[in-house]
Structures are given as structure tokens and as C-alpha cells.
Design a protein around this motif. Structure first.
Motif, PDB file in Angstrom:
ATOM      1  N   VAL A   4       0.838  -1.197   0.000  1.00 43.04           N
ATOM      2  CA  VAL A   4       0.000   0.000   0.000  1.00 43.04           C
ATOM      3  C   VAL A   4       0.873   1.248   0.000  1.00 43.04           C
ATOM      4  O   VAL A   4       1.992   1.241   0.488  1.00 43.04           O
ATOM      5  N   GLN A   5       0.329   2.341  -0.584  1.00 43.32           N
ATOM      6  CA  GLN A   5       1.089   3.584  -0.725  1.00 43.32           C
ATOM      7  C   GLN A   5       1.475   4.198   0.619  1.00 43.32           C
ATOM      8  O   GLN A   5       2.573   4.654   0.822  1.00 43.32           O
ATOM      9  N   SER A   6       0.534   4.244   1.535  1.00 41.44           N
ATOM     10  CA  SER A   6       0.819   4.762   2.861  1.00 41.44           C
ATOM     11  C   SER A   6      -0.023   3.950   3.827  1.00 41.44           C
ATOM     12  O   SER A   6      -0.923   3.232   3.406  1.00 41.44           O
ATOM     13  N   ASP A   7       0.259   4.070   5.104  1.00 39.67           N
ATOM     14  CA  ASP A   7      -0.513   3.293   6.071  1.00 39.67           C
ATOM     15  C   ASP A   7      -1.995   3.647   6.003  1.00 39.67           C
ATOM     16  O   ASP A   7      -2.849   2.788   6.164  1.00 39.67           O
ATOM     17  N   ALA A   8      -2.304   4.935   5.762  1.00 33.15           N
ATOM     18  CA  ALA A   8      -3.713   5.353   5.701  1.00 33.15           C
ATOM     19  C   ALA A   8      -4.453   4.618   4.596  1.00 33.15           C
ATOM     20  O   ALA A   8      -5.644   4.329   4.711  1.00 33.15           O
ATOM     21  N   GLY A  13     -11.964   2.302   2.570  1.00 34.55           N
ATOM     22  CA  GLY A  13     -12.358   3.665   2.207  1.00 34.55           C
ATOM     23  C   GLY A  13     -13.812   4.012   2.475  1.00 34.55           C
ATOM     24  O   GLY A  13     -14.463   4.628   1.634  1.00 34.55           O
ATOM     25  N   VAL A  14     -14.345   3.668   3.626  1.00 36.87           N
ATOM     26  CA  VAL A  14     -15.738   4.020   3.910  1.00 36.87           C
ATOM     27  C   VAL A  14     -15.881   5.372   4.610  1.00 36.87           C
ATOM     28  O   VAL A  14     -16.991   5.855   4.803  1.00 36.87           O
TER      29      VAL A  14
END
Ligand code: PLP
Length: 388
Positions: A4-8, A13-14
Motif C-alpha cells: 500500500v502507498q501509505s498506512d492510511a 475507504g468508507v
């Protein structure tokens, strides 16, 4: 699998999260990683009634941890949950009732519907326009947000939503097949809408006449938010079932379904359960939160601050052409605009004040109940700027 790009990005994505990364909190302020302090009129969506880092919550958590018991399951007895149940039903039902503990508001309402069905022997549910009762299959069916419901249909069948305050429509909807009528005595998500005490009294009579359970959802408006421990006290109407959550355990996840003796009598072992409900850690904290909020001086202070805030907001409304109306009670207020609220909320955040929406056009204010008058004053001044 790609990283994943970042932890976030690993969070589903809700939610559309905004603003800074918060790392600490103190009183009525949230503190971002760069040290910026934000005055918080959101309080974790009406959860952090005692604000951040309150000594009562800190000490309760530490005391609970000292026992080594965070969780034991629903198979065994522990003291904090029993004390909490006794104190809640003493206050809600004059001790003529029982409590079931769960972990959220939606869960509390799902439990309430099951208990109402078991007690009444019937299945249908009546809810009201503007309602919000949660995101699970029954609570969502009773929530008046078609956009939230539609992708997940079919939800629980037999749920009708009737116009809030319309007695004739309620009288038509509540029939011999109705298990429960559910209402928030002061609606939160639906725009901070007041419900006439006479309407609650009318529903009480209607439910008695038709053999349905009256459920008050006080997940958001309960536990001191409106200046009395339970919002329904102000209407002088007692429900058969009262649901609580949000502030109950001071920010730890906890919900409660309080039922009157006659509903309790219909329930037996095996009818309902949850692994985590009412564990010793959350119940120890909840007991202290409850005792703090239920203190008559604490509630009187909420009412006084609420009256002051209401006056200031009315004055602000008179000077801001974008504002249509302000409404609320205690420390739960809505500012209805003639346009979308999101840009004003963003403008307030830029000025380090956190507020949230309640529907597209309403700015909602639900600060910690412990907030000082100087902080309220500061927040109202920022709001005036953001509205200008
Ligand atoms: N009921 C009311 C009145 C609420 O305001 C909410 C949440 O906003 C819920 C139920 C659902 O609670 P939870 O998000 O804890 O499931």
C-alpha cells in the motif's frame, strides 16, 4: 500483492477523513502532530462528554487495569457491570428494569428490536423521518437515509418511516402488528431536530393502546447532553426500552439497552448475547462517567452553558444572512444554513475550530459537556468568522 502507498491507504475507504493527524487531547482541545491545538465542538461525535484526558477517566482505566481484568466474557459474573446496570436502571426506570450491555449504538438498537419483538410477539417497527439509528441491517432499515440504505437492501422487512410529529400518520402506522416504535427524543444526525414533548406522550399512549414497545434512542442525546441525564426526562415520558452508547464509557466502546421490568420478563437465557458486552474495564469507566454526569451540579452547569450558547447562537443567526435557524438544547445545537454546511465547516477548521454536519445544510455543535465558557465563547467567535 502490491504494497500500500501509505498506512492510511490500508484503511477501508468508507470514511472521508479530513484535516490533520491528531496525536493528543487535553480538555476541549485536540492537538495535531505539529502541536497546533484545535478547539473541539465535535467531541468524537458526542462521545467525549468529559473531554480529553479527564482525571476521572484516567483513574478509572488505571484502577481497572490494576485488577488485571480487561475481559472475562459473558459466562462469568464481574462486579463493575452489575453496579453499572443497577445504577442505570435506578435512574432510567426507578430500579424497575434491567440492562443489557453491548458495544455500540447500532448494536444497542438491534438488541432493542429483538427484545421488543420477543416481548410483543409481533414483528413490525415504526420509525420517523430524520431518524438515525445505526448502520446494521435492522437499525439501518429504521434510519431515514435512503442513500445509506439503498446499496444494502433488502434490509429488515416490516419497517415504516413516518413523518416526525405527524400524529395521524403515526396512528395509522402503529397497528396490532407493530412490535416497536423507535424515536430519538432529540434527533442528532437528521439535523438536530427537537421533538415536541406532546408527541412523545402521544406515542406513549399509542404504544400502550396497541401493545407495542416504545424505544427511545438516546445514543446521542442521552447521558447529560441536553442538560438532564436522559433527554426524555424533560418530556416526562418513560419508554419501555432506552438505548445508550456514545459517551457511556468515556470513549471506550460500549452500548446499553435498558428495559423495563415487563420487557425484561419476556427475555430468557439464550435470547441475546455478545462476547464483549459489559466487560470489567469498560464498565468500571462507565460507572465513573455516569456518576460524574448524573451529579445535579454537573447537569445544572450543562443547562446553564447550554442556555448561554443558545442565546449566543441566536444572536449570531440574526447577524448572518446564511443562517436559516438555530435549534437545540443543552450542549447539542444545530445551525441550519440556506446552503451546504461543508464549506463553513472547512473554514472553521482552518481557524482551528472543529464542528461537524448533521445532514447537508446543518452545522452541528456537540462539545464536551465539561467545556468552559471561555472556550464556548472562543468557538462562537470563530464560527461567526467562518460564516462571514
Ligand atoms: N443512534 C443514534 C441516535 C446515533 O446518533 C447513532 C450514531 O450516530 C447511532 C444510533 C449509532 O451508533 P454507533 O455509531 O455507535 O453504532
Amino acid at each position: 500483492m502490491t504494497a500500500v502507498q501509505s498506512d492510511a491507504a490500508a484503511l477501508l475507504g468508507v470514511y472521508s477523513r479530513v484535516g490533520p493527524l491528531f496525536v493528543a487531547g487535553e480538555g476541549a482541545e485536540l492537538i495535531a502532530e505539529d502541536g497546533t491545538r484545535y478547539l473541539d465542538f465535535v467531541a468524537g461525535i458526542a462521545v467525549n462528554a468529559l473531554g480529553y484526558n479527564h482525571p476521572v477517566i484516567r483513574q478509572a482505566i488505571l484502577r481497572a487495569l490494576d485488577t488485571g481484568l480487561v475481559h472475562t466474557s459473558n459466562l462469568y459474573r464481574t462486579e463493575p457491570g452489575e453496579h453499572l446496570a443497577a445504577e442505570l436502571v435506578a435512574r432510567a426506570f426507578n430500579s424497575h428494569g434491567q440492562a443489557f450491555f453491548c458495544n455500540s449504538g447500532a448494536e444497542a438498537n438491534e438488541g432493542a428490536f429483538k427484545f421488543a419483538r420477543k416481548w410483543s410477539g409481533k414483528t413490525e417497527i415504526v420509525a420517523f423521518s430524520g431518524s438515525f439509528h445505526g448502520r446494521l441491517f435492522a437499525s439501518l432499515a429504521a434510519t431515514d437515509r435512503p442513500d445509506y440504505r439503498r446499496p444494502f437492501e433488502p434490509l429488515l422487512a416490516g419497517v415504516q418511516i413516518v413523518p416526525l410529529g405527524d400524529r395521524a400518520a403515526a396512528a395509522r402506522a402503529v397497528t396490532g402488528a407493530t412490535a416497536a416504535v423507535i424515536i430519538e427524543p432529540l434527533q442528532g444526525e437528521g439535523g438536530v431536530r427537537l421533538v415536541e414533548p406532546e408527541f412523545l406522550a402521544f406515542l406513549r399512549e399509542l404504544c400502550d393502546e396497541r401493545g407495542a414497545a416504545l424505544i427511545f434512542d438516546e445514543v446521542q442525546c442521552g447521558l447529560g447532553r441536553t442538560g438532564t441525564l436522559f433527554a426524555c426526562e424533560q418530556a416526562g415520558v418513560t419508554p419501555d426500552v432506552l438505548t445508550l452508547a456514545k459517551p457511556l464509557a468515556g470513549g471506550l466502546p460500549m452500548g446499553a439497552v435498558l428495559v423495563s421490568d415487563r420487557v425484561a420478563a419476556a427475555l430468557a437465557p439464550g435470547d441475546h448475547a455478545t462476547t464483549f458486552g459489559g466487560g470489567p474495564l469498560v464498565a468500571t469507566v462507565a460507572l465513573e462517567v455516569l456518576r460524574t454526569i448524573a451529579d445535579p451540579d454537573f447537569l445544572a452547569e450543562v443547562r446553564a452553558k447550554g442556555a448561554w450558547l443558545g442565546e449566543r447562537l441566536a444572536r449570531l443567526a440574526a447577524q448572518a444572512p446564511r443562517v436559516r435557524v438555530v435549534r437545540g438544547r443543552g450542549l447539542m445545537w444545530g445551525i441550519e444554513l440556506a446552503e451546504p454546511a461543508a464549506p463553513v465547516i472547512a473554514a472553521a477548521r482552518e481557524r482551528r475550530l472543529l464542528v461537524l454536519t448533521a445532514g447537508p445544510n446543518v452545522i452541528r455543535i456537540v462539545p464536551p459537556l465539561t467545556i468552559g465558557r471561555d472556550d464556548l465563547e472562543r468557538g462562537v467567535a470563530v464560527l461567526a468568522e467562518a460564516l462571514a
